[in-house]
Write an enzyme that holds these catalytic residues in place. Structure first.
Site, mmCIF file in Angstrom:
data_model
loop_
_atom_site.group_PDB
_atom_site.id
_atom_site.type_symbol
_atom_site.label_atom_id
_atom_site.label_comp_id
_atom_site.label_asym_id
_atom_site.label_seq_id
_atom_site.Cartn_x
_atom_site.Cartn_y
_atom_site.Cartn_z
ATOM 1 C CB THR A 23 -0.914 0.001 1.237
ATOM 2 O OG1 THR A 23 -1.735 -1.161 1.183
ATOM 3 C CG2 THR A 23 -1.788 1.243 1.294
ATOM 4 C CG HIS A 49 -0.571 0.443 -4.320
ATOM 5 N ND1 HIS A 49 -0.269 -0.026 -5.573
ATOM 6 C CD2 HIS A 49 -0.977 -0.644 -3.614
ATOM 7 C CE1 HIS A 49 -0.485 -1.341 -5.625
ATOM 8 N NE2 HIS A 49 -0.898 -1.735 -4.448
#
Lengths: 344, 344, 344, 344
Positions: free
Chosen positions: D40, D43
């Site tokens: 995450t 990202h």
């Protein structure tokens, strides 16, 4: 005896005279009084792709029935009496595999289905393994004849938290309509039912659906959310197999809810697993057959006690000889459950 | 404000003027409209052995209530609106222990009970931690005031297999009568209820018991067996705490069945664990409080949807000032649930 | 063939020549290689009160065994091969009752136990219904011979939350020692075992108990609490049937924990249900036999994969003719599991 | 204090000096010692489509961490001590909704994630609601820093029947490797792990996978079937989100087995629900987050007792200032779990 037979690898069914079945040492011989007609019988009659791959004519069709005991094999004596009314689980399982030995015979990989893989029940007599036979204990044979599909509905609906829950039934064919009635009897607080066929929706309403939705005219997901303060349904029973209904199932289920799939989609269906299933913490369960024999016990309890009356779903009756009329009623889309009157 | 207070370490309760409670930063201040009177309140009034060991006067009594929100602490703002009707879980738990952090706050070892360990609800106002407060969402405060004992009954009855089952309720005080109604609403096929008090049995019958048994006149175990083809009850809810009822519970439960114990026996009870529990493969569960807050959700769903109407059990209403009348009604044995009318 | 027979209604067992059993149409005929000796066999030999009420001589004793298939009845052909090694569930159940039909054959009320109610396994041959016979799939017959009591231990230990939990085993006879090993194999974080016999405690330690407690010298409840930060055990397996151990079970279980009762108390036991069970929100389960046949699958998986090695518990072996030596070893209290070497 | 900040709506992360967070009345202020770096975070650094739709700069990133308590808000005093080492659940939930009130906070619809929706843990200090903070009780902060993804693995693996089962893990990133170790610790009889990356497969093997499969070279479904006598895996943990792995999941699961989906597929995936799910009676469960706080208790028990050692999965450590090196290690595909060394 008389029997409805799939005689050749081609469309059609024939009423024939065939020999009575023999009653093996572990079998019960049953004189059939009533039998239910199912979409599967239609597939066999129409000789569709599935039937061509599975069925080996000649075979007597029909897998839903009830009747009376007329003979018992030597090893089966003592469990039943002559004259006793019974129905039977139509999936004949091996009894020896891991699934069978742990109460999961419904997914035995050696299952033979009567009326599909071996001779069935649209006949004056049928021989069944004693372990598949269920006493009716006062339940009429007209109801006994539909306990196979009714059992599918019980298997789909009876999750542990059903009492007080909101249930969405997608597809109001006979099994969907049964599911509506079962959910109400099991204490669901609200049952929403959806179909595109107004006749079927009316049957669902008669079985207790408080919110019948015409999916051709309404946004099913939006209505379910608005009926549940935006939360969604606790349990979705998908009984149609339609791709659009599958999308609705995952859209309408609440966070942490359950989707039970009984309707059989054809081919692949595209699903957004991340948004519809993973982020929502949803549980999905594939429903096949009836639990042997927990589902049958539940059913007998609901029926014997009067908790559930499935008879409004039975819309048509035909004599055995008029199997074509029975199949035509199903094809028309105007039928609920169709039964054949055979003996008694 | 007015409050019913246990003032001294001696029998009796007094109506007094006391200061309004302050509303802490995580609290909700509630004006009480209705409150339920419970056997526990009677123990405190009578100053029995249990009360002497637990209660530290002065304390405002009462733990079952409903009312309207009149103020909110700074940290609790946004969750409720002034004027909203609410009830509350009366067990104030620590929130940090293993039990609290896994949805088992009902067995938090740091529990404080309002009206017992800290000031309670027989008063014009009560301050409650916001996390204990439940919106009523349209349920009347007369019903909201009895959701504490009703929740005990839900916790006792709602086992996963309730639909289609046979339930035996031993003891038809208010919680037993609620249990009868809940079992019926949740799809029990048959509910058998037993008590020695004909008034209570009549309440149980009105709540849906199909087989009310006077335990003073009938052999409870024999009747349960005869009502169930010799199998026994699937679920026994023991609500009385009487040794004789405990024997009946284990005698009447079926092989593989469940016994849920809510009634509190005094001292030791002799049980034949081999015959009554082990050879029968029975499961026993000790019921305390309400699951926080799964039970409350179930309750609101049953009540909001109309699945359950508990009001027949409410037999008496008294103004706050007549707490003695309320206690006397309970002592008489002729009462179902007794409530106090306080505000609104 | 040779067999150990209870010949008369009096103490003692005799080695006799008796006819070989016949193999019925649904039976498997097995040549016995190894058999386990159980406390039940001792009761029958000693002709105690239980034996006098249950056993009808003459009967071949013994209910724990493994051997090889030598013949198959006509209806059972195809499921097994001659020469295949097998063991068998010794409870022969009706197969037709509600319990049998829902995977709960262990509480079938029509159960017949081999070696008790009909001829058993301390013999060169035994005939068993095919549905009771289990392939060993490479597990040695010395282990196959003790899968009956090992199954009791699996049935007692394998609750859903076992991984990461603290388990207390009260009583370290063979089944208690098996329970210790199973709990460790199933991922229990800590296993505490208690007995008054140092030999048995040492076996429990060898099976993996991290905390062996001599109940004659230590306060079991206090030690369990001190080992668990005052919380108590998640699961208590009571394997002794002693009243003092039962008190320990309820004192040592954590709030919301489970007590599984396998040991059979004699007569009534006094329990403080309010403090020990209800206020603690405890679940109690009576363990009888093995789940048919879920427990057997679990066992074969643990044994085949090497997760569990039960052989340290097997402390003594005797030839069939020396049954008296075997019984004496059990009486001495110095034995773990005792097996008879019969064939092969 | 130092912090890694997403400063603008564009690729990149920056090390900045920012003000220390304030500790609100219900908060705990924690000095961060170690933090885990997750996909995450990558990202967000790369500013992909998901990040653009969700993240509102400026925000301190990082959601996996452990550290020591340095201050407590007034309402949180008493639960923790200064200097105590702790970790925290990074999903900050509302606490009031139905999900939060029934132990299902992991699917609260009002969830805010630290490091995504509000300031996170790649910083010298972080303030967390006390209800999210977990004492480490002796678990080192290097392990505490990865309990967030480890909890995902526990949530995926710990189904009730894990002991003795065959588990297939599809995808051997850090969470997949954790899943392998957890399955072994929880008594799985056999763990099969699949990936296309040999480095990851080697980590899976070190965590206990008995059958590591290179999905680029082998037919995963065929191998699973051959390893399980044709039955398939009892539990499939899908950790990759790849469409091909999803097909493998449903092909390799046994009849009546479970598929737990943690990996997030992009867009729609086509599934043959009839053959792969319905006819097989399969259950599918969408895994999101960690159960609050049941999963955390399980984890602490496994880690404290030494049942599970997750450290082999931690392959890289970087100082806070070298966040770019940490992200690069993840991008390379050669890393297991990567952690940042911040304080202490």
């Amino acid at each position: 005896m008389r029997a409805i037979v799939k005689t050749h690898r081609a469309p059609g069914l024939e009423l024939q005279e065939v020999p009575e079945p023999t009653c093996g040492p572990t079998d019960i011989l049953i004189r059939v009084r009533h039998a239910g007609v199912c979409g599967t019988d239609l597939h066999i009659a129409d000789w569709d792709e599935w039937a061509q791959g599975r069925v080996k004519p000649p075979v007597v069709v029909g897998h839903e029935f009830a009747g009376e005991v007329v003979d018992m094999g030597k090893e089966a004596a003592g469990q039943f009496q002559k004259g006793q009314t019974v129905t039977a689980e139509g999936h004949i399982v091996c009894g020896h595999c891991r699934q069978c030995r742990t109460g999961n015979g419904h997914i035995c990989r050696f299952t033979q289905i009567i009326g599909v893989d071996r001779n069935g029940a649209f006949a004056d007599y049928i021989a069944m393994p004693a372990s598949n036979v269920m006493p009716l204990d006062g339940i009429p044979t007209t109801t006994g004849a539909i306990m196979d599909p009714l059992g599918n509905a019980f298997h789909t609906v009876l999750s542990p938290d059903i009492a007080g829950s909101t249930v969405l039934v997608l597809g109001c064919g006979p099994i969907g309509c049964f599911a509506v009635g079962i959910a109400r009897a099991a204490g669901a607080a609200r049952v929403i039912a959806s179909d595109v066929n107004p006749v079927r929706l009316e049957l669902a309403r008669r079985m207790g659906a408080q919110v019948p939705l015409n999916a051709a005219q309404e946004d099913v997901v939006a209505r379910v959310l608005s009926e549940t303060r935006g939360e969604g349904a606790d349990l979705v029973c998908e009984m149609s197999g339609h791709p659009s209904a599958l999308k609705q199932a995952f859209g309408a289920v609440r966070l942490g809810g359950r989707v039970h799939l009984l309707g059989l989609p054809k081919g692949e269906v595209g699903l957004n697993l991340s948004n519809d299933l993973i982020f929502k913490g949803v549980t999905v369960y594939g429903v096949i057959g009836r639990k042997m024999f927990e589902t049958w016990n539940q059913m007998r309890s609901f029926l014997s006690s009067g908790l559930l009356d499935p008879t409004p779903v039975v819309t048509h009756r035909f004599p055995l000889a008029n199997i074509d009329g029975a199949l035509e009623a199903i094809r028309s889309g105007a039928a609920g459950k169709v039964i054949l009157e055979i003996g008694g």
